[in-house]
Design a protein around this motif. Structure first.
Motif, short mmCIF file in Angstrom:
data_model
loop_
_atom_site.label_atom_id
_atom_site.label_comp_id
_atom_site.label_asym_id
_atom_site.label_seq_id
_atom_site.Cartn_x
_atom_site.Cartn_y
_atom_site.Cartn_z
N TRP A 127 0.94 -1.29 -0.08
CA TRP A 127 0.13 -0.08 -0.14
C TRP A 127 0.91 1.37 0.15
O TRP A 127 0.46 2.25 -0.71
CB TRP A 127 -0.97 0.06 1.17
CG TRP A 127 -1.70 1.42 1.22
CD1 TRP A 127 -1.61 2.28 2.17
CD2 TRP A 127 -2.58 1.85 0.27
NE1 TRP A 127 -2.44 3.40 1.81
CE2 TRP A 127 -2.85 3.11 0.56
CE3 TRP A 127 -3.10 1.38 -0.94
CZ2 TRP A 127 -3.70 4.05 -0.08
CZ3 TRP A 127 -3.90 2.27 -1.90
CH2 TRP A 127 -4.24 3.41 -1.23
N ARG A 131 0.09 4.28 -2.71
CA ARG A 131 -0.46 5.52 -2.12
C ARG A 131 0.49 6.68 -2.78
O ARG A 131 -0.02 7.76 -3.33
CB ARG A 131 -0.77 5.56 -0.78
CG ARG A 131 0.41 5.81 0.17
CD ARG A 131 0.16 5.38 1.32
NE ARG A 131 -0.36 6.50 2.36
CZ ARG A 131 0.22 7.32 2.80
NH1 ARG A 131 1.38 7.67 2.42
NH2 ARG A 131 -0.32 8.54 3.32
N GLY A 159 -9.67 5.00 8.87
CA GLY A 159 -9.35 4.27 7.49
C GLY A 159 -7.98 4.49 7.71
O GLY A 159 -7.33 5.04 6.85
N ASP A 180 -9.58 0.72 11.04
CA ASP A 180 -9.76 0.16 9.69
C ASP A 180 -10.63 -1.03 9.87
O ASP A 180 -10.65 -1.80 10.77
CB ASP A 180 -8.15 0.16 9.39
CG ASP A 180 -8.13 0.12 7.78
OD1 ASP A 180 -7.59 1.20 7.15
OD2 ASP A 180 -8.74 -0.95 6.86
N LEU A 181 -11.02 -1.13 8.56
CA LEU A 181 -11.85 -2.55 8.36
C LEU A 181 -11.25 -3.59 7.83
O LEU A 181 -11.36 -4.80 8.08
CB LEU A 181 -13.00 -2.14 7.17
CG LEU A 181 -14.41 -1.69 7.59
CD1 LEU A 181 -15.21 -1.91 6.44
CD2 LEU A 181 -14.92 -2.81 8.66
N GLY A 206 -12.46 -1.62 12.80
CA GLY A 206 -13.63 -1.05 13.19
C GLY A 206 -13.91 -0.40 11.89
O GLY A 206 -13.36 -0.10 10.99
N ASP A 207 -15.41 -0.18 11.79
CA ASP A 207 -16.08 0.56 10.78
C ASP A 207 -16.23 1.70 11.15
O ASP A 207 -16.78 2.04 12.12
CB ASP A 207 -17.40 -0.07 10.47
CG ASP A 207 -18.24 0.49 9.32
OD1 ASP A 207 -17.73 1.27 8.69
OD2 ASP A 207 -19.18 -0.19 8.87
N LEU A 208 -15.61 2.97 10.10
CA LEU A 208 -15.88 4.09 10.53
C LEU A 208 -17.17 4.80 10.58
O LEU A 208 -17.41 5.84 11.16
CB LEU A 208 -14.81 5.15 9.70
CG LEU A 208 -14.95 4.95 7.93
CD1 LEU A 208 -15.94 6.06 7.81
CD2 LEU A 208 -13.66 5.28 7.42
N HIS A 224 -7.68 10.66 5.85
CA HIS A 224 -6.58 10.84 4.69
C HIS A 224 -6.82 9.77 3.85
O HIS A 224 -6.57 8.74 3.67
CB HIS A 224 -5.38 10.92 5.46
CG HIS A 224 -4.44 11.08 4.39
ND1 HIS A 224 -3.67 10.09 3.82
CD2 HIS A 224 -4.04 12.47 3.88
CE1 HIS A 224 -2.56 10.79 2.88
NE2 HIS A 224 -2.82 12.06 2.83
N GLN A 225 -7.31 10.50 2.39
CA GLN A 225 -7.35 9.29 1.30
C GLN A 225 -8.48 8.32 1.63
O GLN A 225 -7.91 7.04 1.31
CB GLN A 225 -5.92 8.91 0.99
CG GLN A 225 -5.28 10.19 0.31
CD GLN A 225 -5.69 10.71 -1.12
OE1 GLN A 225 -6.30 9.84 -1.83
NE2 GLN A 225 -5.67 12.07 -1.35
N TYR A 229 -13.72 5.94 -1.17
CA TYR A 229 -14.02 4.62 -1.26
C TYR A 229 -15.33 4.35 -0.73
O TYR A 229 -15.79 2.96 -0.74
CB TYR A 229 -13.12 3.69 -0.52
CG TYR A 229 -11.62 3.64 -1.04
CD1 TYR A 229 -11.12 2.66 -1.93
CD2 TYR A 229 -10.50 4.54 -0.67
CE1 TYR A 229 -9.92 2.82 -2.69
CE2 TYR A 229 -9.34 4.61 -1.19
CZ TYR A 229 -9.12 3.68 -1.98
OH TYR A 229 -7.89 3.54 -2.52
#
Ligand SMILES: C[S@@+](CC[C@H](N)C(=O)[O-])C[C@H]1O[C@@H](n2cnc3c(N)ncnc32)[C@H](O)[C@@H]1O
Length: 275
Positions: A127, A131, A159, A180-181, A206-208, A224-225, A229
Motif C-alpha cells: 500500500w 499511495r 481508515g 480500519d476495516l 472497526g467500521d468508521l 486521509h485518502q 472509497y
C-alpha cells in the motif's frame, strides 16, 4: 409553496416505482445502475422515473465521470420533510416489496464494500508504494501537518490503512487510535508503528461509520485518502464530527474532482474526488 408545486411533488412520488426509488434514496445515495439492479427494472425505465423525480425537485443528481449518482434532495422542498419521515416509516413498516428493496440495498452496499475490502486485502503489503503513486504525498502530508494543532490529547485516524498518518503525526498527540476495516491493513499498520517506535498509538478493527467510541472525545480526527472509497462519504464526515470535542479539528484530505475512471475499475474507488 403553490398548489401547483405541491401537486408536481405529490404526482412525482405518487407512483409505485417512484415511491420505491424515494424509499431507497432516503436510505442513501445510489447510482442509476445500482437502482436498476435493486428494483430489477430496465435502465431506460428507471432513468425515466428518475427524470420525473429530479424535475420535481425531490431528487438531486450529480455526475462523476461515467457514473450518475442520485440522492434525496437537500435542502428538501417544504413538504419533503414530512414525506421523508413517511418514507423512513415505510422502510420500517414490514411491507414485503419495500423490505425486499431494503435487503437488496444492503446487499448492494455490501458488494461495494467487499470490492474495496478485497482490494485492500490484496494490496496491504504494497500500500505505501501504491499511495505514493496516486498523490504528491510529501506536499499533502506537509500541508496536513501545518493545519494540525501542535500538540493534542487524542488523535483519531479513520481508515488508518498502513498507519502512515499515525506515524507522521506521532509527535503531535498524546494518544493515537486508528480504525480500519481491513485486518491485513491493520497488520501492516502495527508493523509500521512498531518499526517507527510509535508506542502511544494503537490500531483497531472497526467500521468508521459506527465506531465504539463516545461522542466528543477527540481533539483531532483525520480522514486521509479514504472518502473516495465510501458509499456515504457525508456520513463518514458526520461520524468524525460526532467524535470531535467542541473546537476539535477535522483533517480531511482527498482527491479534487477528476475523470480518471480507471481508478474505479482498478483501484476500487467509488467517487472521483470532491470539490
Ligand atoms: C486509501 S487507504 C488510506 C489509508 C491511510 N489513511 C493513508 O493515507 O495511507 C483507505 C483505507 O480505508 C479503509 N476503509 C475503507 N472503508 C472503511 C470503513 N468503512 N471503515 C474503516 N476503514 C475503512 C481501507 O481498509 C483502507 O485501509
Amino acid at each position: 409553496m403553490s398548489l401547483d408545486r405541491q401537486l408536481t411533488i405529490f404526482r412525482a412520488i405518487g407512483e409505485e416505482t417512484r415511491l420505491r426509488i424515494m424509499a431507497l434514496l432516503v436510505r442513501g445515495e445510489l447510482t442509476v445502475t445500482e437502482i436498476t439492479q435493486i428494483l430489477g427494472q430496465s435502465q431506460p425505465r428507471v432513468s425515466r422515473h428518475l427524470k420525473i423525480l429530479t424535475e420535481a425537485g425531490v431528487v438531486d443528481k450529480f455526475r462523476e465521470g461515467s457514473w450518475m449518482f442520485y440522492r434525496a434532495a437537500s435542502p428538501a422542498p417544504a413538504p419533503m420533510t414530512e414525506i421523508v419521515a413517511a418514507l423512513k416509516a415505510l422502510n420500517k413498516s414490514g411491507d414485503r416489496v419495500i423490505a425486499r428493496d431494503g435487503e437488496r440495498f444492503a446487499q448492494s452496499r455490501e458488494a461495494r464494500a467487499a470490492a474495496a475490502a478485497a482490494y485492500f486485502e490484496k494490496n496491504a503489503a504494497e500500500w505505501d508504494r501504491l499511495r505514493g503513486l496516486q498523490i504528491e504525498e510529501e506536499a499533502v502530508e506537509a500541508r496536513m501537518r501545518a493545519l494540525a494543532p501542535e500538540r493534542v490529547g487524542l488523535f483519531i485516524d479513520l481508515g488508518a490503512g498502513s498507519g502512515r498518518m499515525l506515524t507522521i503525526f506521532a509527535d503531535a498527540y498524546e494518544k493515537g487510535i486508528g480504525f480500519d476495516l481491513s485486518r491485513e491493513m491493520l497488520a501492516v499498520a502495527r508493523a509500521n508503528l512498531d518499526r517507527a517506535g510509535v508506542s502511544h498509538a494503537q490500531v483497531r478493527h472497526g467500521d468508521l461509520f459506527a465506531l465504539p467510541l463516545e461522542s466528543g472525545v477527540a481533539d483531532v480526527v483525520c480522514i486521509h485518502q479514504v472518502l473516495h472509497y465510501l458509499a456515504e462519504p457525508a456520513a463518514a464526515v458526520a461520524e468524525a464530527a460526532r467524535l470531535l470535542k467542541p473546537g476539535g479539528r477535522l483533517l480531511l484530505s482527498d482527491f479534487a474532482p477528476h475523470n480518471l475512471e480507471f481508478l474505479r475499475d482498478k483501484h476500487a474507488h467509488r467517487r472521483l474526488g470532491f470539490s
